[in-house]
Design an enzyme around this catalytic site. Structure first.
Site, short mmCIF file in Angstrom:
data_model
loop_
_atom_site.label_atom_id
_atom_site.label_comp_id
_atom_site.label_asym_id
_atom_site.label_seq_id
_atom_site.Cartn_x
_atom_site.Cartn_y
_atom_site.Cartn_z
N HIS A 100 0.83 -1.22 0.00
CA HIS A 100 0.00 0.00 0.00
C HIS A 100 0.86 1.26 0.00
O HIS A 100 0.53 2.26 0.64
CB HIS A 100 -0.95 0.02 1.20
CG HIS A 100 -1.92 -1.12 1.22
ND1 HIS A 100 -3.09 -1.12 0.48
CD2 HIS A 100 -1.90 -2.31 1.88
CE1 HIS A 100 -3.75 -2.24 0.70
NE2 HIS A 100 -3.04 -2.99 1.53
N ASN A 149 -10.18 -3.05 2.42
CA ASN A 149 -9.91 -2.93 0.99
C ASN A 149 -11.21 -2.59 0.26
O ASN A 149 -12.27 -2.47 0.87
CB ASN A 149 -9.34 -4.24 0.43
CG ASN A 149 -7.88 -4.44 0.79
OD1 ASN A 149 -7.14 -3.49 1.00
ND2 ASN A 149 -7.45 -5.69 0.86
N ASN A 170 -16.53 0.93 -3.50
CA ASN A 170 -16.96 0.57 -2.16
C ASN A 170 -15.75 0.23 -1.30
O ASN A 170 -14.64 0.02 -1.81
CB ASN A 170 -17.90 -0.64 -2.19
CG ASN A 170 -19.23 -0.33 -2.82
OD1 ASN A 170 -19.64 0.83 -2.89
ND2 ASN A 170 -19.92 -1.36 -3.28
N LYS A 223 -20.60 1.65 1.30
CA LYS A 223 -21.13 1.76 -0.05
C LYS A 223 -20.97 3.20 -0.54
O LYS A 223 -21.43 4.14 0.11
CB LYS A 223 -22.61 1.36 -0.09
CG LYS A 223 -22.88 -0.08 0.33
CD LYS A 223 -22.34 -1.07 -0.69
CE LYS A 223 -22.74 -2.49 -0.34
NZ LYS A 223 -22.23 -3.46 -1.33
N TYR A 277 0.80 -5.00 11.58
CA TYR A 277 0.64 -3.58 11.28
C TYR A 277 1.37 -2.68 12.28
O TYR A 277 2.17 -1.82 11.88
CB TYR A 277 -0.83 -3.21 11.16
CG TYR A 277 -1.38 -3.47 9.78
CD1 TYR A 277 -1.80 -2.43 8.96
CD2 TYR A 277 -1.43 -4.76 9.27
CE1 TYR A 277 -2.29 -2.67 7.68
CE2 TYR A 277 -1.91 -5.02 8.00
CZ TYR A 277 -2.34 -3.97 7.21
OH TYR A 277 -2.80 -4.20 5.94
N GLN A 305 -18.52 -20.19 -4.09
CA GLN A 305 -18.86 -18.76 -4.19
C GLN A 305 -18.30 -18.13 -5.45
O GLN A 305 -18.89 -17.18 -5.99
CB GLN A 305 -18.37 -18.03 -2.94
CG GLN A 305 -19.16 -18.37 -1.69
CD GLN A 305 -19.00 -17.33 -0.60
OE1 GLN A 305 -18.20 -16.39 -0.69
NE2 GLN A 305 -19.77 -17.47 0.47
N PHE A 362 -20.36 -16.06 -8.29
CA PHE A 362 -19.89 -14.78 -8.81
C PHE A 362 -19.86 -14.81 -10.34
O PHE A 362 -20.34 -13.88 -11.01
CB PHE A 362 -18.50 -14.47 -8.26
CG PHE A 362 -17.88 -13.20 -8.79
CD1 PHE A 362 -18.29 -11.96 -8.33
CD2 PHE A 362 -16.88 -13.26 -9.75
CE1 PHE A 362 -17.71 -10.79 -8.82
CE2 PHE A 362 -16.29 -12.10 -10.24
CZ PHE A 362 -16.71 -10.86 -9.77
#
EC number: 1.11.1.6
Length: 527
Positions: free
Chosen positions: A75, A148, A213, A237, A358, A442, A446
């Protein structure tokens, strides 16, 4: 053209206008001493050597030599902004966290958007997941929801994270991005199929940061004032609507405006077009988690919205740009372990790993006192503990208060009301292999139900266009995984790969050859 520039391009002009008729400040050294000449070094004669006593030079150069701090290991490229979170719906039945205390309550926030694999100077429009991290400055300390733009991830066990990131970054010898590394890892870890499919869909290249989002992604635990707990997931959202870039536009912008996302966010806020997101939660009881058909803490899967509907909570609004990028964005540090009472971690293996990783990387990148940096400081809470000293201690180091516990001198006391929720676990201690925990169901949903035919076509084209640069044996492994999801998924990718592999390599790079000049030998010698 110069009179029709955007706010980001005119930042220097606006800064000068804000000063109005103020005289320029007196130029000083870092120690505050006035500087008489900032253009010429102190030397012995006009051609002489520099003098060690030229403290204007040494002060300037010594600081310049130390300007850069380690960039984030992931990142690294990002944009930040500030604003507030406002509660619009009551969820105190689920959480006692003060951030959700009552409808209408506002909490200051800092947000950072980012790509994942690229360096700090990389383009904003590459195909890559986007970081979506929010710091809530609450009265009970900071709450960092570090997510994310996807509700899922490539892996479900934190032990794999360093290897996964290595595979996405540069080859250790060539220092080039390496499709073999990328696809070898993905093909050997089929739990990545869900995120890979999301990544190569249209949503893999968002149109800047405002039109995507955000997700907490992990499963968390909420605890109410009665000590009752539920599991939850967080969703942001976008109120601007989802917009994504085509492959062609993304490539063009990477060349013409690699900072497209950063520029778009800055200009929107500067012109009063404040971006916002609506925060929702999904809730699952402990008893529901026990009988759930798959591991509810698996980061490679989602909770079906039909079974666990979105519950509205509030709104995030960004209304202030950073005053200084380094001070407020580069030094901004998010830590998933920053959780005020009412919000706790779940057994999610990836979340558990991030609770350590982190803050550990922040201590390396920014120093052990990184929480004293203003943008990271929990300024709405009173910090009182037994941590002392260390490099760059910028506060009063808690004065003369005792630095040991327990003590008899009225120093900070722990509060039983802040105890974690009591949770019971039992089981054998071993390294459990989760590689084959239903990696396809899943993803099949999708592919078949979330995407329409045009979106499936682009998905397969995007995958094949990237996978074609990997070795054939890696291509075969990857295609097998996609075929396990659905035979058509794999066959469409294979058909596209066959076309790519039949084509002869073409050199599409046009070059200009430097021919001999018309200068004489004497003229060349004088160059």
């Amino acid at each position: 053209m110069a009179d029709n520039r955007d706010p980001a391009s005119d930042q220097m002009k606006h800064w000068k206008e804000q000063r109005a008729a103020q005289k320029p400040d007196v130029l000083t050294t870092g120690g505050g001493n006035p500087v008489g000449d900032k253009l010429n070094s102190l030397t012995v004669g006009p051609r002489g050597p520099l003098l060690v006593q030229d403290v204007v030079f040494t002060d300037e150069m010594a600081h310049f030599d130390r300007e850069r701090i380690p960039e984030r290991v992931v990142h690294a490229k990002g944009a930040g902004a500030f604003g507030y979170f406002e509660v619009t719906h009551d969820i105190t039945r689920y959480s006692k966290a003060k951030v959700f205390e009552h409808i209408g309550k506002r909490t200051p926030i800092a947000v950072r958007f980012s790509t994942v694999a690229g360096e700090s100077g990389s383009a904003d429009t590459v195909r890559d997941p986007r970081g979506f991290a929010v710091k809530f400055y609450t009265e009970d300390g900071n709450w960092d929801l570090v997510g994310n733009n996807t509700p899922i991830f490539f892996i479900r066990d934190a032990l794999l994270f360093p290897s996964f990131i290595h595979s996405q970054k540069r080859n250790p010898q060539t220092h080039l991005k390496d499709p073999d590394m990328v696809w070898d890892f993905w093909s050997l870890r089929p739990e990545s199929l869900h995120q890979v499919s999301f990544l190569f869909s249209d949503r893999g290249i968002p149109d800047g940061h405002r039109h995507m989002n955000g997700y907490g992604s992990h499963t968390f635990k909420l605890v109410n004032a009665n000590g009752e707990a539920v599991y939850c997931k967080f969703h942001y959202k976008t109120d601007q609507g989802i917009k994504n870039l085509s492959v062609e536009d993304a490539a063009r912008l990477a060349h013409e405006d690699p900072d497209y996302g950063l520029r778009d966010l800055f200009n929107a806020i500067a012109t009063g077009n404040y971006p916002s997101w609506t925060l929702y939660i999904q809730v699952m009881t402990f008893s529901e988690a026990e009988i759930f058909p798959f591991n509810p803490f698996d980061l490679t899967k989602v909770w079906p919205h039909g079974d666990y509907p979105l519950i509205p909570v509030g709104k995030l609004v960004l209304n202030r740009n950073p005053v200084n990028y380094f001070a407020e964005v580069e030094q901004l540090a998010f830590d998933p372990s920053n959780m005020p009472p009412g919000i706790e971690p779940s057994p999610d293996k990836m979340l558990q790993g991030r609770l350590f990783a982190y803050p550990d990387t922040h201590r390396h990148r920014l120093g052990p006192n990184y929480l004293q940096i203003p943008v990271n400081c929990p300024y709405r809470a009173r910090v009182a503990n037994y941590q002392r000293d260390g490099p760059m201690c910028m506060m009063d180091n808690q004065g003369g208060a005792p630095n040991y516990y327990p003590n008899s001198f009225s120093a900070p006391e722990h509060q039983p009301s802040a105890l974690e929720h009591r949770t019971h676990f039992s089981g054998d201690v071993q390294r459990f292999n989760s590689a084959n925990d239903d990696n396809v169901t899943q993803v099949r949903t999708f592919y078949l139900k979330v995407l329409n035919e045009e979106q499936r076509k682009r998905l397969c084209e995007n995958i094949a266009g990237h996978l074609k640069d990997a070795q054939l044996f890696i291509q075969k492994k990857a295609v097998k995984n996609f075929s396990d999801v659905h035979p058509e998924y794999g066959s469409r990718i294979q058909a596209l790969l066959d076309k790519y592999n039949e084509e002869k390599p073409k050199n599409a790079v046009h070059t200009y050859v430097q021919h001999g000049s018309h200068l004489s030998a004497r003229e060349k010698a004088n160059l």
